[in-house]
Design an enzyme around this catalytic site. Structure first.
Site, PDB file in Angstrom:
ATOM      1  N   ASP A 147      -1.612  -1.273   4.674  1.00 48.72           N
ATOM      2  CA  ASP A 147      -0.795  -2.461   4.940  1.00 48.72           C
ATOM      3  C   ASP A 147      -0.461  -2.468   6.429  1.00 48.72           C
ATOM      4  O   ASP A 147      -0.486  -1.435   7.090  1.00 48.72           O
ATOM      5  CB  ASP A 147       0.463  -2.430   4.082  1.00 48.72           C
ATOM      6  CG  ASP A 147       1.137  -3.793   4.009  1.00 48.72           C
ATOM      7  OD1 ASP A 147       0.561  -4.762   4.518  1.00 48.72           O
ATOM      8  OD2 ASP A 147       2.230  -3.874   3.430  1.00 48.72           O
TER       9      ASP A 147
ATOM     10  N   ASP B  20       0.868 -10.420   8.359  1.00 45.81           N
ATOM     11  CA  ASP B  20       1.338 -11.733   7.896  1.00 45.81           C
ATOM     12  C   ASP B  20       2.851 -11.820   7.977  1.00 45.81           C
ATOM     13  O   ASP B  20       3.543 -10.820   8.178  1.00 45.81           O
ATOM     14  CB  ASP B  20       0.859 -11.989   6.464  1.00 45.81           C
ATOM     15  CG  ASP B  20       1.340 -10.902   5.504  1.00 45.81           C
ATOM     16  OD1 ASP B  20       1.111  -9.708   5.800  1.00 45.81           O
ATOM     17  OD2 ASP B  20       1.941 -11.240   4.476  1.00 45.81           O
TER      18      ASP B  20
ATOM     19  N   ALA C 262       5.360 -11.134  -0.776  1.00 41.20           N
ATOM     20  CA  ALA C 262       6.782 -11.517  -0.771  1.00 41.20           C
ATOM     21  C   ALA C 262       7.288 -11.886  -2.155  1.00 41.20           C
ATOM     22  O   ALA C 262       8.072 -12.828  -2.317  1.00 41.20           O
ATOM     23  CB  ALA C 262       7.007 -12.667   0.211  1.00 41.20           C
TER      24      ALA C 262
ATOM     25  N   CYS D 157       7.379   9.263 -24.964  1.00 37.49           N
ATOM     26  CA  CYS D 157       6.100   9.431 -24.286  1.00 37.49           C
ATOM     27  C   CYS D 157       5.644  10.865 -24.497  1.00 37.49           C
ATOM     28  O   CYS D 157       6.467  11.782 -24.600  1.00 37.49           O
ATOM     29  CB  CYS D 157       6.281   9.136 -22.788  1.00 37.49           C
ATOM     30  SG  CYS D 157       4.879   9.560 -21.746  1.00 37.49           S
TER      31      CYS D 157
ATOM     32  N   CYS E 240       3.093  12.236 -22.418  1.00 40.26           N
ATOM     33  CA  CYS E 240       2.237  12.548 -21.279  1.00 40.26           C
ATOM     34  C   CYS E 240       2.372  14.035 -20.950  1.00 40.26           C
ATOM     35  O   CYS E 240       3.261  14.717 -21.476  1.00 40.26           O
ATOM     36  CB  CYS E 240       2.612  11.681 -20.083  1.00 40.26           C
ATOM     37  SG  CYS E 240       4.183  12.116 -19.304  1.00 40.26           S
TER      38      CYS E 240
END
Length: 478
Positions: free
Chosen positions: A86, A121, A188, A270, A272
């Site tokens: 970015d 931008d 944004a 979960c 995991c």
């Protein structure tokens, strides 16, 4: 750019994007890596399911400038997988200014070997006034044109700005497509997600998708598993987020049903590799840094597990069903998904025509492309007989049957998708709206068959709709 679509459902796709450091298979999430203090070592990200990372070129420029140019971003992070950088727009949004020009940061990204580069931008926040958003957009477009001129062998990501003003988002999408990027990124939108303004988010995504219908779309700052199925079904391919780390620092635990506070958890929902080793009480007793790392790892596992679930749904053509289940996590997600009715032509154009099943999940099912397609197609079915018999009861001999959701189903289509492959509650328990839309489709069908005589047999709850039948129809109540 080499870009291949492998499978699709709704507006979602499984795609492969070729980069200099390997292929990226979408949909996928790009974990945000801080080049100064990585929360989790970048080289471990593949273990959780990451195929590509995103980092901040502006921070690298400030911290490692000459070293980064000499070594390259991949050596700085210690990985050989694709990296998107970015440009510093996030810092621009936070602080109002950055000490670098668009040209400089673009050239720097290329020098350090970024696989995907982003121009600087202007991220206009939600609810900006029109004139501010327009001026910001003009500067963003100028910088995008400059980026195209400077582009070498990196893939170019063109951001789509315009605040919450649909007209400006569409304009930026149209101009960006004309300029020609490899990936288009909707920016944004983090403030909208933080405020649970998912309907506004969905409108922005679908406005952009209405213009950019084939090329990959990236959704900046979106990485919560609760949102991923919805966003993919609306046409987003790539995501990035630091949520895995930011939420962990605040003792928050990500799930597809929302965010859980560690202080409130008695059991981990979960299994995991990290959750299988501890219970919440043990985690609360850990040192803060160790606890944060545990939560960050779980958050990554949960995120990429959802990506796999979404990809399997695309392969099975069951993405609509998955989304209709996931949006029950929050009322604002339901509102967001329901605006697809305003973009029905877009969904009809790209959603596959043939699938193996049609699973009814609630009122949102009525808005699927398959329902409208059937209502249109059935008008073209020719009936040689002057009198057409239609029944709501499959036990009554008829030329066609009236089914919830779809309306008229000729006997020839009783075994065909979607009607013949539909799993729905019975007529006595299905929502009233499913019967109402069937009656509306029946009326359209009758009007399209001028000169035919209709005899309609109504049973059960269908009898309540006798008054809504077109004039001239004969009906028999059972």
């Amino acid at each position: 750019m080499e870009f291949e679509i492998i499978a699709k459902d709704a507006l979602g796709r499984i795609c492969r994007i070729e980069t200099r450091h390997g292929k990226i298979e979408t949909p996928t999430v790009l974990p945000v890596v801080n080049p100064n203090i990585p929360f989790i070592a970048p080289e471990k990200m593949r273990d959780y399911g990451a195929q590509c990372l995103i980092t901040n070129a502006y921070i690298i420029y400030r911290s490692f400038k000459d070293e980064a140019i000499e070594k390259g971003v991949h050596k700085i992070l210690g990985v050989d997988m694709p990296i998107m950088t970015d440009s510093g727009s996030y810092q621009l949004m936070l602080y109002g200014d950055v000490e670098i020009k668009n040209r400089e940061i673009l050239e720097f990204q290329q020098k350090i070997g970024s696989d995907l580069i982003v121009p600087l931008d202007i991220p206009t926040p939600p609810d900006a006034d029109y004139e501010t958003a327009r001026k910001d957009l003009e500067e963003t477009i100028r910088r995008e044109r400059e980026a195209k001129e400077l582009k070498k062998d990196s893939l170019l990501v063109l951001p789509i700005q315009g605040s919450t003003i649909a007209e400006l988002r569409r304009k930026n999408a149209e101009v960006a497509k004309e300029i020609g990027g490899d990936v288009y990124a909707i920016g944004a939108i983090v403030p909208l997600m933080e405020a649970y303004r998912f309907k506004d988010l969905a409108k922005i995504v679908l406005e952009v998708k209405s213009v950019i219908q084939i090329e990959p779309i990236h959704l900046f700052g979106c990485g919560h598993p609760m949102l991923l199925a919805l966003a993919v079904a609306m046409g987003c391919d790539l995501f990035d987020s630091a949520a895995y780390a930011l939420y962990a620092k605040d003792d928050r635990y990500l799930t597809v049903y929302g965010t859980k506070k560690l202080s409130e958890l008695q059991y981990f929902p979960c299994d995991c590799p990290v959750c299988a080793k501890k219970i919440p009480e043990e985690l609360r007793e850990m040192e803060k840094r160790e606890r944060e790392l545990f939560l960050a790892e779980h958050n990554l596992y949960a995120t990429f597990e959802e990506i796999k679930v979404i990809k399997e749904a695309i392969e099975e053509n069951s993405l609509f069903e998955l989304v209709e289940k996931r949006i029950r996590a929050h009322p604002n997600l339901i509102s967001a998904w329901r605006i697809i009715k305003d973009y029905s032509e877009l969904f009809e154009r790209y959603d596959p025509w043939i699938k193996t099943r049609f699973f009814y999940c609630g009122l949102e099912t009525l808005m699927r492309p398959a329902v409208k397609r059937h209502a249109k197609a059935v008008k073209n079915v020719e009936f040689e007989k002057d009198t057409i018999v239609i029944s709501t009861d499959l036990g009554i001999l008829a030329d066609a049957y009236l089914r919830p959701v779809f309306g008229v189903v000729p006997i020839e289509l009783l075994e065909s998708y979607p009607c013949g492959h539909a799993e729905m509650p019975d007529d006595d328990t299905i929502e009233k709206e499913a019967l109402e839309i069937a009656i509306a489709n029946l009326n359209d069908f009758v009007r399209a068959k001028k000169g035919k005589r209709f005899v309609i047999h109504l049973t059960g709850r269908w009898k309540d709709f006798a008054k809504d039948l077109p004039e001239g129809c004969e009906y028999v109540l059972h």
